[in-house]
Write an enzyme that holds these catalytic residues in place. Structure first.
Site, PDB file in Angstrom:
ATOM      1  N   CYS A 130      -7.858  -3.306   3.679  1.00 21.22           N
ATOM      2  CA  CYS A 130      -6.867  -2.820   2.655  1.00 21.22           C
ATOM      3  C   CYS A 130      -5.951  -3.739   2.424  1.00 21.22           C
ATOM      4  O   CYS A 130      -5.085  -4.256   2.917  1.00 21.22           O
ATOM      5  CB  CYS A 130      -6.472  -1.438   3.071  1.00 21.22           C
ATOM      6  SG  CYS A 130      -5.160  -0.927   1.784  1.00 21.22           S
TER       7      CYS A 130
ATOM      8  N   ASP B  79       5.504  -6.160  -8.128  1.00 23.23           N
ATOM      9  CA  ASP B  79       4.287  -6.264  -8.347  1.00 23.23           C
ATOM     10  C   ASP B  79       3.934  -7.736  -8.927  1.00 23.23           C
ATOM     11  O   ASP B  79       4.701  -8.387  -9.610  1.00 23.23           O
ATOM     12  CB  ASP B  79       4.136  -5.430  -9.495  1.00 23.23           C
ATOM     13  CG  ASP B  79       2.614  -4.954 -10.053  1.00 23.23           C
ATOM     14  OD1 ASP B  79       2.166  -4.017  -9.679  1.00 23.23           O
ATOM     15  OD2 ASP B  79       1.913  -5.919 -10.506  1.00 23.23           O
TER      16      ASP B  79
ATOM     17  N   HIS C 179      -1.794   4.408   6.037  1.00 24.50           N
ATOM     18  CA  HIS C 179      -2.701   4.189   5.050  1.00 24.50           C
ATOM     19  C   HIS C 179      -3.147   5.503   4.603  1.00 24.50           C
ATOM     20  O   HIS C 179      -3.799   6.493   5.248  1.00 24.50           O
ATOM     21  CB  HIS C 179      -3.939   3.356   5.249  1.00 24.50           C
ATOM     22  CG  HIS C 179      -4.900   3.346   4.218  1.00 24.50           C
ATOM     23  ND1 HIS C 179      -5.110   2.193   3.378  1.00 24.50           N
ATOM     24  CD2 HIS C 179      -5.965   3.967   3.888  1.00 24.50           C
ATOM     25  CE1 HIS C 179      -6.095   2.481   2.469  1.00 24.50           C
ATOM     26  NE2 HIS C 179      -6.804   3.441   2.829  1.00 24.50           N
TER      27      HIS C 179
ATOM     28  N   ASN D  82      -0.935   5.909  -9.938  1.00 26.33           N
ATOM     29  CA  ASN D  82      -2.119   6.138 -10.670  1.00 26.33           C
ATOM     30  C   ASN D  82      -3.194   6.668  -9.559  1.00 26.33           C
ATOM     31  O   ASN D  82      -3.176   6.128  -8.499  1.00 26.33           O
ATOM     32  CB  ASN D  82      -2.714   4.819 -11.208  1.00 26.33           C
ATOM     33  CG  ASN D  82      -1.808   4.143 -12.351  1.00 26.33           C
ATOM     34  OD1 ASN D  82      -1.716   5.082 -13.294  1.00 26.33           O
ATOM     35  ND2 ASN D  82      -1.574   3.033 -12.468  1.00 26.33           N
TER      36      ASN D  82
ATOM     37  N   THR E 205      -6.453   0.648  -9.202  1.00 26.39           N
ATOM     38  CA  THR E 205      -7.215  -0.344  -8.992  1.00 26.39           C
ATOM     39  C   THR E 205      -7.110  -0.678  -7.279  1.00 26.39           C
ATOM     40  O   THR E 205      -7.801  -1.414  -6.796  1.00 26.39           O
ATOM     41  CB  THR E 205      -6.922  -1.739  -9.724  1.00 26.39           C
ATOM     42  OG1 THR E 205      -5.478  -1.795  -9.505  1.00 26.39           O
ATOM     43  CG2 THR E 205      -7.094  -1.467 -11.271  1.00 26.39           C
TER      44      THR E 205
ATOM     45  N   HIS F 112      -4.743   2.140  -1.875  1.00 26.60           N
ATOM     46  CA  HIS F 112      -3.653   2.295  -0.984  1.00 26.60           C
ATOM     47  C   HIS F 112      -2.582   3.013  -2.050  1.00 26.60           C
ATOM     48  O   HIS F 112      -2.001   2.480  -2.646  1.00 26.60           O
ATOM     49  CB  HIS F 112      -3.113   1.209  -0.183  1.00 26.60           C
ATOM     50  CG  HIS F 112      -2.182   1.460   0.755  1.00 26.60           C
ATOM     51  ND1 HIS F 112      -2.435   1.148   2.133  1.00 26.60           N
ATOM     52  CD2 HIS F 112      -1.001   2.105   0.853  1.00 26.60           C
ATOM     53  CE1 HIS F 112      -1.372   1.367   2.920  1.00 26.60           C
ATOM     54  NE2 HIS F 112      -0.473   1.830   2.075  1.00 26.60           N
TER      55      HIS F 112
ATOM     56  N   HIS G  90       0.349   4.278  -4.013  1.00 26.97           N
ATOM     57  CA  HIS G  90       1.486   3.427  -4.234  1.00 26.97           C
ATOM     58  C   HIS G  90       2.151   3.933  -5.350  1.00 26.97           C
ATOM     59  O   HIS G  90       1.579   4.537  -6.310  1.00 26.97           O
ATOM     60  CB  HIS G  90       1.321   1.990  -4.184  1.00 26.97           C
ATOM     61  CG  HIS G  90       0.112   1.616  -5.437  1.00 26.97           C
ATOM     62  ND1 HIS G  90      -1.075   1.781  -5.011  1.00 26.97           N
ATOM     63  CD2 HIS G  90       0.211   1.306  -6.681  1.00 26.97           C
ATOM     64  CE1 HIS G  90      -2.019   1.620  -6.243  1.00 26.97           C
ATOM     65  NE2 HIS G  90      -1.416   1.285  -7.233  1.00 26.97           N
TER      66      HIS G  90
ATOM     67  N   HIS H 207       4.799   2.986  -8.416  1.00 23.72           N
ATOM     68  CA  HIS H 207       5.347   1.829  -9.476  1.00 23.72           C
ATOM     69  C   HIS H 207       6.806   2.162  -9.607  1.00 23.72           C
ATOM     70  O   HIS H 207       7.035   3.450 -10.119  1.00 23.72           O
ATOM     71  CB  HIS H 207       4.472   1.741 -10.666  1.00 23.72           C
ATOM     72  CG  HIS H 207       3.009   1.214 -10.359  1.00 23.72           C
ATOM     73  ND1 HIS H 207       2.739  -0.100 -10.719  1.00 23.72           N
ATOM     74  CD2 HIS H 207       1.865   2.096  -9.876  1.00 23.72           C
ATOM     75  CE1 HIS H 207       1.321  -0.153 -10.678  1.00 23.72           C
ATOM     76  NE2 HIS H 207       0.689   1.066 -10.098  1.00 23.72           N
TER      77      HIS H 207
HETATM   78  P1  5GP Z   1      -2.796   0.431  -9.810  1.00 23.97           P
HETATM   79  O1  5GP Z   1      -3.554  -0.202 -10.966  1.00 23.97           O
HETATM   80  O2  5GP Z   1      -3.850   0.709  -8.494  1.00 23.97           O
HETATM   81  O3  5GP Z   1      -1.887   1.522 -10.175  1.00 23.97           O
HETATM   82  O4  5GP Z   1      -1.808  -0.682  -9.373  1.00 23.97           O
HETATM   83  C1  5GP Z   1      -2.069  -1.916  -8.561  1.00 23.97           C
HETATM   84  C2  5GP Z   1      -1.030  -2.903  -8.836  1.00 23.97           C
HETATM   85  O5  5GP Z   1      -1.012  -3.572  -7.885  1.00 23.97           O
HETATM   86  C3  5GP Z   1      -1.074  -3.661  -9.951  1.00 23.97           C
HETATM   87  O6  5GP Z   1       0.191  -3.436 -10.894  1.00 23.97           O
HETATM   88  C4  5GP Z   1      -1.292  -5.118  -9.600  1.00 23.97           C
HETATM   89  O7  5GP Z   1      -0.841  -5.970 -10.504  1.00 23.97           O
HETATM   90  C5  5GP Z   1      -0.776  -5.015  -8.323  1.00 23.97           C
HETATM   91  N1  5GP Z   1      -1.219  -5.881  -7.461  1.00 23.97           N
HETATM   92  C6  5GP Z   1      -2.625  -6.297  -7.261  1.00 23.97           C
HETATM   93  N2  5GP Z   1      -2.889  -7.261  -6.311  1.00 23.97           N
HETATM   94  C7  5GP Z   1      -1.632  -7.463  -5.781  1.00 23.97           C
HETATM   95  C8  5GP Z   1      -1.279  -8.417  -5.138  1.00 23.97           C
HETATM   96  O8  5GP Z   1      -2.079  -8.968  -4.203  1.00 23.97           O
HETATM   97  N3  5GP Z   1       0.350  -8.725  -4.564  1.00 23.97           N
HETATM   98  C9  5GP Z   1       1.114  -7.903  -5.550  1.00 23.97           C
HETATM   99  N4  5GP Z   1       2.496  -7.936  -5.109  1.00 23.97           N
HETATM  100  N5  5GP Z   1       0.771  -6.953  -6.123  1.00 23.97           N
HETATM  101  C10 5GP Z   1      -0.757  -6.799  -6.865  1.00 23.97           C
HETATM  102 ZN    ZN Z   2      -4.095   0.519   3.226  1.00 18.66          ZN
END
Ligand code: 5GP
Ligand code: ZN
Length: 117
Positions: free
Chosen positions: A6, A32, A48, A89, A97, A100, A102, A104
């Site tokens: 993860c 981010d 997790h 999301n 995407t 885990h 999270h 924002h």
């Molecule tokens: P989701 O689309 O799942 O709600 O958000 C995933 C977020 O993780 C995205 O905004 C993306 O820019 C961020 N993200 C993906 N990979 C990494 C990473 O390796 N490091 C950091 N700091 N952010 C990441």
């Molecule tokens: Zn995780």
């Protein structure tokens, strides 16, 4: 508990670098990689879970850990004065995407409307 393979578990463990903005024994927060606002942070629990419904089913008090950390950081950064948005999301229609859970945190400037069709 950490989950093998993860990305965010590895970030919280310091195995993958990130720009940390907060850490305590339960929560980790970092910038981010692709910010959608001048301030864009991600808050994760070190335990997790794959999404917010999974987190609530597993241990809903993790939400208090996360939102307590969000409160501290947004006050420290002054975002509580100007306003900020909290987004999570879940699943394909929301475009999740990273699997885990999270949250924002978006702020630092006026934000446009959210959601689209
Ligand atoms: P989701 O689309 O799942 O709600 O958000 C995933 C977020 O993780 C995205 O905004 C993306 O820019 C961020 N993200 C993906 N990979 C990494 C990473 O390796 N490091 C950091 N700091 N952010 C990441
Ligand atoms: Zn995780």
């Amino acid at each position: 508990m950490q989950h093998a393979d993860c990305l965010f578990c590895k970030i919280a463990a310091g195995e993958i670098p990130s720009t940390k903005v907060f850490e305590n024994e339960k929560v980790f927060a970092f910038k981010d990689l692709h910010p959608s606002a001048s301030h864009h942070y991600l808050f994760i629990h070190k335990n997790h879970t794959r999404d917010v419904n999974d987190l609530v089913a597993s241990e809903p008090l993790q939400l208090a850990d996360l939102f307590s950390a969000i409160r501290l950081v947004t006050q420290r950064e002054g975002l509580d004065q100007t306003g900020f948005r909290v987004v999570t999301n879940m699943g394909p229609h929301a475009g999740q995407t990273v699997f885990h859970t999270h949250f924002h945190i978006l702020g630092g400037e006026p934000l446009r409307g959210f959601g689209s069709r």
